[in-house]
Structures are given as structure tokens and as C-alpha cells.
Write a protein that holds these residues in place. Structure first.
Motif, PDB file in Angstrom:
ATOM      1  N   THR A 100       0.836  -1.213   0.000  1.00 43.05           N
ATOM      2  CA  THR A 100       0.000   0.000   0.000  1.00 43.05           C
ATOM      3  C   THR A 100       0.864   1.253   0.000  1.00 43.05           C
ATOM      4  O   THR A 100       2.049   1.212   0.351  1.00 43.05           O
ATOM      5  CB  THR A 100      -0.911   0.052   1.248  1.00 43.05           C
ATOM      6  OG1 THR A 100      -0.086   0.053   2.409  1.00 43.05           O
ATOM      7  CG2 THR A 100      -1.881  -1.123   1.281  1.00 43.05           C
ATOM      8  N   ILE A 101       0.254   2.371  -0.394  1.00 45.60           N
ATOM      9  CA  ILE A 101       0.908   3.682  -0.303  1.00 45.60           C
ATOM     10  C   ILE A 101      -0.073   4.661   0.324  1.00 45.60           C
ATOM     11  O   ILE A 101      -1.275   4.380   0.404  1.00 45.60           O
ATOM     12  CB  ILE A 101       1.370   4.219  -1.686  1.00 45.60           C
ATOM     13  CG1 ILE A 101       0.195   4.243  -2.677  1.00 45.60           C
ATOM     14  CG2 ILE A 101       2.538   3.425  -2.227  1.00 45.60           C
ATOM     15  CD1 ILE A 101       0.512   4.930  -3.993  1.00 45.60           C
ATOM     16  N   SER A 102       0.439   5.807   0.748  1.00 45.89           N
ATOM     17  CA  SER A 102      -0.433   6.813   1.378  1.00 45.89           C
ATOM     18  C   SER A 102      -1.178   7.589   0.288  1.00 45.89           C
ATOM     19  O   SER A 102      -0.709   7.666  -0.858  1.00 45.89           O
ATOM     20  CB  SER A 102       0.413   7.771   2.208  1.00 45.89           C
ATOM     21  OG  SER A 102       1.252   8.521   1.347  1.00 45.89           O
ATOM     22  N   PRO A 103      -2.330   8.180   0.644  1.00 44.65           N
ATOM     23  CA  PRO A 103      -3.034   9.027  -0.335  1.00 44.65           C
ATOM     24  C   PRO A 103      -2.148  10.149  -0.871  1.00 44.65           C
ATOM     25  O   PRO A 103      -2.228  10.506  -2.040  1.00 44.65           O
ATOM     26  CB  PRO A 103      -4.220   9.579   0.462  1.00 44.65           C
ATOM     27  CG  PRO A 103      -4.477   8.561   1.514  1.00 44.65           C
ATOM     28  CD  PRO A 103      -3.120   8.028   1.883  1.00 44.65           C
ATOM     29  N   TYR A 106       0.057   8.762  -3.523  1.00 45.01           N
ATOM     30  CA  TYR A 106      -0.753   8.523  -4.725  1.00 45.01           C
ATOM     31  C   TYR A 106      -1.003   9.839  -5.456  1.00 45.01           C
ATOM     32  O   TYR A 106      -0.916   9.920  -6.687  1.00 45.01           O
ATOM     33  CB  TYR A 106      -2.071   7.858  -4.330  1.00 45.01           C
ATOM     34  CG  TYR A 106      -2.948   7.498  -5.501  1.00 45.01           C
ATOM     35  CD1 TYR A 106      -2.606   6.450  -6.353  1.00 45.01           C
ATOM     36  CD2 TYR A 106      -4.114   8.206  -5.760  1.00 45.01           C
ATOM     37  CE1 TYR A 106      -3.400   6.117  -7.433  1.00 45.01           C
ATOM     38  CE2 TYR A 106      -4.920   7.880  -6.838  1.00 45.01           C
ATOM     39  CZ  TYR A 106      -4.556   6.838  -7.673  1.00 45.01           C
ATOM     40  OH  TYR A 106      -5.344   6.521  -8.746  1.00 45.01           O
ATOM     41  N   GLU A 362       7.174   7.002  -1.028  1.00 45.57           N
ATOM     42  CA  GLU A 362       6.842   7.749   0.193  1.00 45.57           C
ATOM     43  C   GLU A 362       7.974   8.709   0.558  1.00 45.57           C
ATOM     44  O   GLU A 362       7.732   9.845   0.954  1.00 45.57           O
ATOM     45  CB  GLU A 362       6.604   6.792   1.378  1.00 45.57           C
ATOM     46  CG  GLU A 362       5.431   5.855   1.215  1.00 45.57           C
ATOM     47  CD  GLU A 362       4.069   6.524   1.287  1.00 45.57           C
ATOM     48  OE1 GLU A 362       4.007   7.724   1.595  1.00 45.57           O
ATOM     49  OE2 GLU A 362       3.057   5.846   0.988  1.00 45.57           O
TER      50      GLU A 362
ATOM     51  N   TYR B  90      -9.158   8.084  -6.957  1.00 47.78           N
ATOM     52  CA  TYR B  90      -8.909   7.887  -5.522  1.00 47.78           C
ATOM     53  C   TYR B  90      -9.846   6.825  -4.954  1.00 47.78           C
ATOM     54  O   TYR B  90      -9.453   5.971  -4.153  1.00 47.78           O
ATOM     55  CB  TYR B  90      -9.112   9.201  -4.760  1.00 47.78           C
ATOM     56  CG  TYR B  90      -7.960  10.156  -4.911  1.00 47.78           C
ATOM     57  CD1 TYR B  90      -6.920  10.177  -3.987  1.00 47.78           C
ATOM     58  CD2 TYR B  90      -7.900  11.034  -5.979  1.00 47.78           C
ATOM     59  CE1 TYR B  90      -5.856  11.041  -4.130  1.00 47.78           C
ATOM     60  CE2 TYR B  90      -6.844  11.899  -6.144  1.00 47.78           C
ATOM     61  CZ  TYR B  90      -5.822  11.904  -5.213  1.00 47.78           C
ATOM     62  OH  TYR B  90      -4.768  12.757  -5.356  1.00 47.78           O
ATOM     63  N   GLY B  97      -7.657  -1.400  -2.445  1.00 41.57           N
ATOM     64  CA  GLY B  97      -6.748  -1.686  -1.339  1.00 41.57           C
ATOM     65  C   GLY B  97      -5.361  -1.129  -1.552  1.00 41.57           C
ATOM     66  O   GLY B  97      -4.404  -1.541  -0.901  1.00 41.57           O
ATOM     67  N   LEU B  98      -5.215  -0.159  -2.469  1.00 41.91           N
ATOM     68  CA  LEU B  98      -3.892   0.423  -2.723  1.00 41.91           C
ATOM     69  C   LEU B  98      -3.507   1.419  -1.639  1.00 41.91           C
ATOM     70  O   LEU B  98      -2.330   1.525  -1.283  1.00 41.91           O
ATOM     71  CB  LEU B  98      -3.887   1.118  -4.100  1.00 41.91           C
ATOM     72  CG  LEU B  98      -2.627   1.888  -4.453  1.00 41.91           C
ATOM     73  CD1 LEU B  98      -1.441   0.940  -4.653  1.00 41.91           C
ATOM     74  CD2 LEU B  98      -2.816   2.714  -5.729  1.00 41.91           C
ATOM     75  N   LEU B  99      -4.483   2.160  -1.125  1.00 41.97           N
ATOM     76  CA  LEU B  99      -4.176   3.247  -0.186  1.00 41.97           C
ATOM     77  C   LEU B  99      -4.238   2.754   1.255  1.00 41.97           C
ATOM     78  O   LEU B  99      -5.142   1.998   1.624  1.00 41.97           O
ATOM     79  CB  LEU B  99      -5.155   4.406  -0.391  1.00 41.97           C
ATOM     80  CG  LEU B  99      -5.217   4.969  -1.813  1.00 41.97           C
ATOM     81  CD1 LEU B  99      -6.207   6.121  -1.888  1.00 41.97           C
ATOM     82  CD2 LEU B  99      -3.846   5.427  -2.272  1.00 41.97           C
ATOM     83  N   ASN B 100      -3.269   3.227   2.072  1.00 38.88           N
ATOM     84  CA  ASN B 100      -3.232   2.787   3.465  1.00 38.88           C
ATOM     85  C   ASN B 100      -4.037   3.700   4.386  1.00 38.88           C
ATOM     86  O   ASN B 100      -4.039   3.531   5.590  1.00 38.88           O
ATOM     87  CB  ASN B 100      -1.788   2.647   3.949  1.00 38.88           C
ATOM     88  CG  ASN B 100      -1.007   3.945   3.783  1.00 38.88           C
ATOM     89  OD1 ASN B 100      -1.611   5.021   3.643  1.00 38.88           O
ATOM     90  ND2 ASN B 100       0.310   3.854   3.765  1.00 38.88           N
ATOM     91  N   ALA B 101      -4.687   4.713   3.828  1.00 37.94           N
ATOM     92  CA  ALA B 101      -5.571   5.584   4.621  1.00 37.94           C
ATOM     93  C   ALA B 101      -6.671   6.079   3.694  1.00 37.94           C
ATOM     94  O   ALA B 101      -6.480   6.140   2.473  1.00 37.94           O
ATOM     95  CB  ALA B 101      -4.797   6.763   5.191  1.00 37.94           C
ATOM     96  N   ARG B 102      -7.798   6.422   4.291  1.00 37.55           N
ATOM     97  CA  ARG B 102      -8.929   6.875   3.477  1.00 37.55           C
ATOM     98  C   ARG B 102      -8.568   8.219   2.842  1.00 37.55           C
ATOM     99  O   ARG B 102      -8.164   9.139   3.547  1.00 37.55           O
ATOM    100  CB  ARG B 102     -10.149   7.036   4.388  1.00 37.55           C
ATOM    101  CG  ARG B 102     -11.469   7.060   3.672  1.00 37.55           C
ATOM    102  CD  ARG B 102     -12.590   7.249   4.692  1.00 37.55           C
ATOM    103  NE  ARG B 102     -13.860   7.365   4.010  1.00 37.55           N
ATOM    104  CZ  ARG B 102     -14.610   6.328   3.671  1.00 37.55           C
ATOM    105  NH1 ARG B 102     -14.222   5.126   3.991  1.00 37.55           N
ATOM    106  NH2 ARG B 102     -15.745   6.505   3.042  1.00 37.55           N
ATOM    107  N   PRO B 103      -8.691   8.357   1.534  1.00 36.96           N
ATOM    108  CA  PRO B 103      -8.296   9.633   0.910  1.00 36.96           C
ATOM    109  C   PRO B 103      -9.331  10.721   1.135  1.00 36.96           C
ATOM    110  O   PRO B 103     -10.521  10.434   1.272  1.00 36.96           O
ATOM    111  CB  PRO B 103      -8.225   9.276  -0.579  1.00 36.96           C
ATOM    112  CG  PRO B 103      -9.172   8.140  -0.740  1.00 36.96           C
ATOM    113  CD  PRO B 103      -9.168   7.379   0.540  1.00 36.96           C
TER     114      PRO B 103
END
Lengths: 390, 215
Positions: A100-103, A106, A362, B90, B97-103
């Protein structure tokens, strides 16, 4: 030593294309006249498509210098599509590997532009070296370090006698015999109707009810009457409040006609075959998507490839040497032609995509120069590749 | 030393520079790109390897290269572009499941801030400057790397179609139409100002008292 390439694609529109310009024009439907001057008073507002001027062909008309204009597919539109295509390839690989990556990361990948914490002062040789070795960062640049991109993505220009000298490489198909922009564009009018008021369909009375329908009709008539009164008052010079009372509207927009061909040209500085390969994969996705510009849901902006070529650029003389054509036809899904340079590049890019490390993305997102320097010691990418093999 | 006029023929319209642009700035940019291409570990350290002679005055120095002149052609235009985020990618990335936090997308601030940008543009049939050359071979190796002039080069604005170097006796005088050291005795049509004497011109930390060409 790196390599310089020019990727040339000639594409032909299969449906009209509209890319909204900031400046609006006016369209008079009765006279079928389009004005590019927003200050004209006649007709209705008309969204213009994006154009560029050909200053080389400037003429003096009525005491003013006038340059002919031609429609363009803006480089920012093409670059955005390619960046997103490359991001999608990496995203799929990460999802497949349950990473996973952070928003924020992204966001930086898809747009490239961090609007906060721009830190070009930390651009040390080590950081730049890591960025140069990473296919995505090297190609598209950006991030909080304001990295240079190592690709030049030009405006897509119509293939005309007057524009061929502006392209990075020769026209692959043939120039088209268009002159003025009016030969390449049409104005498309959209009339929005009021189905209830117009009583379109026998079901309306049953669904809404007769009483409600009469009330609605009376209210609409009253609105129309007050709108007319306001127009009369405004014409008499009185100050009146602008109020939209009808959902019936008449809009117009300018679109490039189907059949017009454009030249899309991309220059790539490739420090590693994976960088050329990632651009080729992104372009393949762009072609498979086959749509550019606005109103895509209504079928606008569809295009098909009519010719492709890869050139190698001599860094000293800047002369182009044709290497190969790049893509097969549309029916084959724009598969790659067989050529050593293309094969090596695409395989290297697929290996790169399969091994991209989120930690590096990141680190560039968070301006973490320390983590970036450590990445060289850890050998990110290489480790992931070994893991994948295991 | 050899006095020359260096001119560039342009292929595409360019972003109009907001201020004076020095010939040596363009060459320094090219030298960095050349060094980077050749695999130099620190390409920025090569920015002053451009083959031009130096004018030294006290402790300061600058290249003997004038600011650039532009033969503008046709009316001014502008290029506009917008930065915006679409919600769908987004949402897809989150659902995949790519993002580790809710955008969260906020077009008014932060990383997802939207913006509209406008850059004035114009076509120049020729861009030229004057210089005194010390190392002709080095200069000739750098010149092909001046592929673009001005901003938005990565969008192919200001693309160079070709260059020409011709001997020019007037260049012995004309090169001084540039930022000169404060103590330089060559200032003619200059005014005291704050600025840079050499690249990177845009780095504010390099700015000092200089004599700026105002002719």
C-alpha cells in the motif's frame, strides 16, 4: 551514458473532439456564425476548443497583426494521461503484491505537483541520482523536490503543411489539406428540454398526477411571464436581478471534426531501458483507452492510431535515426512491434513495475532525503525483485 | 578570445521570460543536461563549464555573455492549464486496497488543491546574444544541448530548431549588456540593483549588489 529518443504517433479522430478553452466565444444559430470574441453581444455563449497560433504565418489585417490558429490537443492533457497510465501500471503491481501507499504519495504520483513543502534545496547529488535511476521519477519528475522530468511532451498538432515544421519529428502519414480553422471545426448545439412541460411520454400524467401537472405548468408560465418582464425592464435600462427560471437551455460548443489527424510527439531521455519502456507502456494504455478531451461519456474525443515510429536522437547533431515503428494496429490491441530496442525497453519496464518499492515513493513524497539516501544502501527495487523471484 | 554572436532559430512558441535572460544562463542549463546525460554524478557542478571567457572585477566575476535579444513575431498568446483531482481514481485506489488511509480531496488547500495557471507565450523567429569565447571546443559541445529556451520546455515550448555561431567584432562591446559586478568599470547603461552574476540566477541566496543592464 543515456539515450535520447523521439516517439512519434499520428492519430486520427474518429469522433469530434472538444477540449475546453479558458476563453468563451459567442454563437449565433440563425446566422450559423461563431465569434471567438467573448465581448460580442450576439447569440449564446459558446465553449471554444483549445487552439494555438501559428505566428510564422502572421498577416496584417485591417492594421492589426493576425496569426492563423489551429486546434490542439494540449501537452498538459497528454502528459496527464500518460502520467496516470504509468501510475496505474505501478498501482496494479502494488495491489498484486498486497503493498500500500499513502493518499499523499498517490497524489504526487498522479499529479506530480506537491503544492506544499516544495523543497528544491534538498536536491543533493545523491537524491538526484536515485531519482534518475527510478523510471517513473526520472520520466515524470515533480514531487516535493521539484524534480526535472526527462521527457518532453509536445502539444498534439493537426498534421498540416503549416504545422509540420513545428513537430519534433516528420509526419508519418500525410498532411491534410485544411486551411482555416473553420474547415477543421464545427459548432455543436445542445438543447436541453423540459420533458414535463412538453408532456413527452404518455406516462407523465399518470406518474405526476393531473393536478400537480397543472400547478407546475401554471408556475412555469408565471416564471416565463416574470422573466419576460425582467427582460423588458432590462432593455429599458432598469437594474434587474438575474434569475434563471427555465431548465430549457440552448448551449453550444466548438468541436474538432472527426477525420482530423494529429501528431503526438514525445521526447525521452532514457538513463535505463526501463524509462523508455515505461513511456511505451503508458502510451500503449493511452492508445487502448483511445479517448482524449471532454464529453468522453457522450463518445467525444475517440481516436485511433494511424502511424507510429521510434527515433534515436544523436546528442551532438540532433539528427533523428528511425529505429522501428512501435505499435501494431488497433485490432491487435496495439501490441508492440518486434524490435530489439523496444523488446529490451518493455521487458525492463515490466521488471521495474513488478519491483517498485512503496518506501521510495513515500520518501520522495515526504521530502525524506535521509530515507532516499538509505535506499541506495538497501538496494530497494533489487530486494523486491529477489523477493518476487523467491 | 573570440568575439561571437550566437543565435538560435526557434521551432515552437516560447513562454515569455519575465525578465532579462542571460546567454550564459541558457548555456549553463545545457551544460548541466549534457553532464547528466553523460552520467556525471553531480551535473550541477558542471554548470559553469560552458567555454565562455570570464570578466573578473575584484572578487566577483561573470561570464562575458550578453542578455538574450528576441526577434518576436506575431501577436502574444497564452497557454492555460489546470491542476485538479478527480474523485474516481482515488475511490478506485481505495477500493482496490492500494491506499493505506482513506483519501480526502479538498480542492481549496493542501496536496489536492486545485489551480489554474496561465503563461504568456509568443513566437520568436530568432533568439540571439553576444559573447567572448575562451574554449571554442567546449562551447560547441554544449550548444547542441540548448534544445529549448524559457519555461515549459518539458511541454516543448521554446524548442530550438538550430543554432549558429558567427564571428562578430561588435561582441567585444555588446557582451557587457548584462549584469556586471558592482565594482566593474565596464558599466555604461547600467543601474545599481540586486541580482545574480551567474547561474543559477533564480537562487535568491546568490543575489548581491550588481550593476544591471537597463539599456
Amino acid at each position: 551514458m543515456a539515450n535520447l529518443y523521439v516517439i512519434a504517433l499520428d492519430v486520427t479522430l474518429q469522433s469530434p473532439l472538444h477540449i475546453t478553452d479558458m476563453i468563451k466565444g459567442r454563437f449565433d444559430a440563425k446566422r450559423a456564425e461563431l465569434s471567438r470574441n467573448p465581448n460580442d453581444k450576439f447569440g449564446v455563449e459558446c465553449s471554444l476548443t483549445r487552439t494555438t497560433s501559428l505566428a510564422q504565418f502572421t498577416e496584417e489585417r485591417r492594421g492589426a497583426l493576425v496569426a492563423p490558429i489551429v486546434p490542439v490537443i494540449p501537452s498538459s492533457t497528454i502528459a496527464g494521461k500518460l502520467r496516470r497510465s504509468a501510475t496505474d501500471l505501478i498501482a496494479h503491481s502494488l495491489v498484486k503484491r498486497s503493498l500500500t501507499i499513502s493518499p499523499n504519495a498517490y497524489n504526487v504520483m498522479t499529479t506530480g505537483m506537491a503544492t506544499t513543502n516544495l523543497d528544491s534545496s534538498s536536491k543533493t547529488p545523491e537524491v538526484l541520482q536515485v531519482a534518475r535511476n527510478d523510471a517513473f521519477l526520472s520520466l515524470f519528475g515533480g514531487t516535493s523536490f521539484a524534480l526535472d522530468s526527462h521527457c518532453v511532451i509536445a502539444d498534439g498538432l493537426p498534421l498540416l503543411e503549416s504545422t509540420k515544421g513545428m513537430l519534433m519529428s516528420p509526419v508519418l502519414t500525410s498532411v491534410q489539406p485544411f486551411g482555416a480553422i473553420e474547415q477543421m471545426t464545427d459548432v455543436i448545439a445542445i438543447i436541453k428540454k423540459n420533458d414535463v412541460l412538453d408532456q413527452r411520454g404518455a406516462y407523465i400524467e399518470r406518474v405526476i398526477g393531473l393536478e400537480q401537472l397543472i400547478n407546475y405548468s401554471e408556475a412555469a408560465n408565471a416564471d416565463a411571464a416574470s422573466s419576460k418582464a425582467r427582460k423588458v425592464a432590462a432593455a429599458a435600462g432598469e437594474e434587474v436581478e438575474s434569475k434563471k427560471t427555465s431548465i430549457r437551455t440552448f448551449n453550444a460548443f466548438e468541436a474538432v471534426k472527426a477525420g482530423v489527424s494529429f501528431g503526438i510527439r514525445v521526447g525521452v531521455t532514457s538513463f535505463d531501458p526501463s524509462q523508455l519502456g515505461l513511456m511505451l507502456l503508458a502510451l500503449q494504455n493511452f492508445l487502448r483507452d483511445g479517448q482524449v478531451g471532454g464529453k468522453g461519456a457522450k463518445g467525444y474525443g475517440r481516436f485511433a492510431l494511424s502511424g507510429s515510429a521510434l527515433y534515436e536522437v544523436d546528442p551532438t547533431t540532433r539528427t533523428l535515426t528511425a529505429v522501428s515503428s512501435i505499435f501494431e494496429d488497433k485490432i491487435s490491441g496495439y501490441g508492440f512491434k518486434e524490435a530489439q530496442v523496444i523488446d529490451d525497453a518493455v521487458i525492463a519496464a515490466q521488471d521495474y513495475v513488478d519491483a517498485v518499492e512503496p518506501a521510495l515513493i513515500e520518501a520522495f513524497t515526504n521530502t525524506d532525503a535521509k530515507a532516499i539516501k538509505q535506499s541506495q544502501k538497501k538496494g530497494w527495487g533489487v530486494a523486491a525483485e529477489e523477493d518476487a523471484t523467491a | 578570445m573570440k568575439a561571437v554572436r550566437i543565435s538560435f532559430a526557434m521551432r515552437t512558441q516560447m513562454a515569455i521570460p519575465p525578465g532579462a535572460k542571460h546567454l550564459d544562463a541558457v548555456l549553463s542549463w545545457a551544460a548541466v543536461r549534457k553532464a547528466e546525460f553523460e552520467g556525471d554524478y553531480d551535473p550541477w557542478s558542471k554548470q559553469h563549464d560552458i567555454g565562455l571567457a570570464k570578466h573578473v572585477s575584484g572578487e566577483d566575476w561573470c561570464f562575458m555573455a550578453s542578455i538574450l535579444d528576441f526577434d518576436w513575431l506575431g501577436p502574444k498568446g497564452n497557454v492555460s492549464y489546470i491542476k485538479r483531482q478527480r474523485v474516481e481514481p482515488y475511490a478506485d485506489a481505495w477500493m482496490d486496497g492500494l491506499l493505506n488511509a482513506r483519501p480526502a480531496i479538498d480542492p481549496t488547500r493542501g496536496l489536492t488543491k486545485a489551480g489554474a495557471y496561465n503563461v504568456p507565450t509568443r513566437f520568436a523567429s530568432c533568439v540571439y546574444g553576444y559573447a567572448m569565447v575562451e574554449d571554442e571546443t567546449l562551447l560547441n559541445s554544449v550548444l547542441p544541448w540548448v534544445t529549448h529556451i524559457g519555461k515549459l520546455h518539458h511541454r516543448d515550448f521554446g524548442a530550438v530548431a538550430g543554432f549558429q555561431v558567427i564571428d562578430c567584432e561588435e561582441a567585444t562591446q555588446l557582451w557587457s549588456r548584462r549584469n556586471l559586478p558592482a565594482s566593474s568599470g565596464l558599466a555604461t547603461m547600467h543601474a545599481s540593483a540586486f541580482g545574480s552574476l551567474r547561474s543559477p540566477y533564480w537562487v535568491a541566496e546568490n543575489h548581491k549588489e550588481i550593476q544591471c543592464f537597463v539599456g
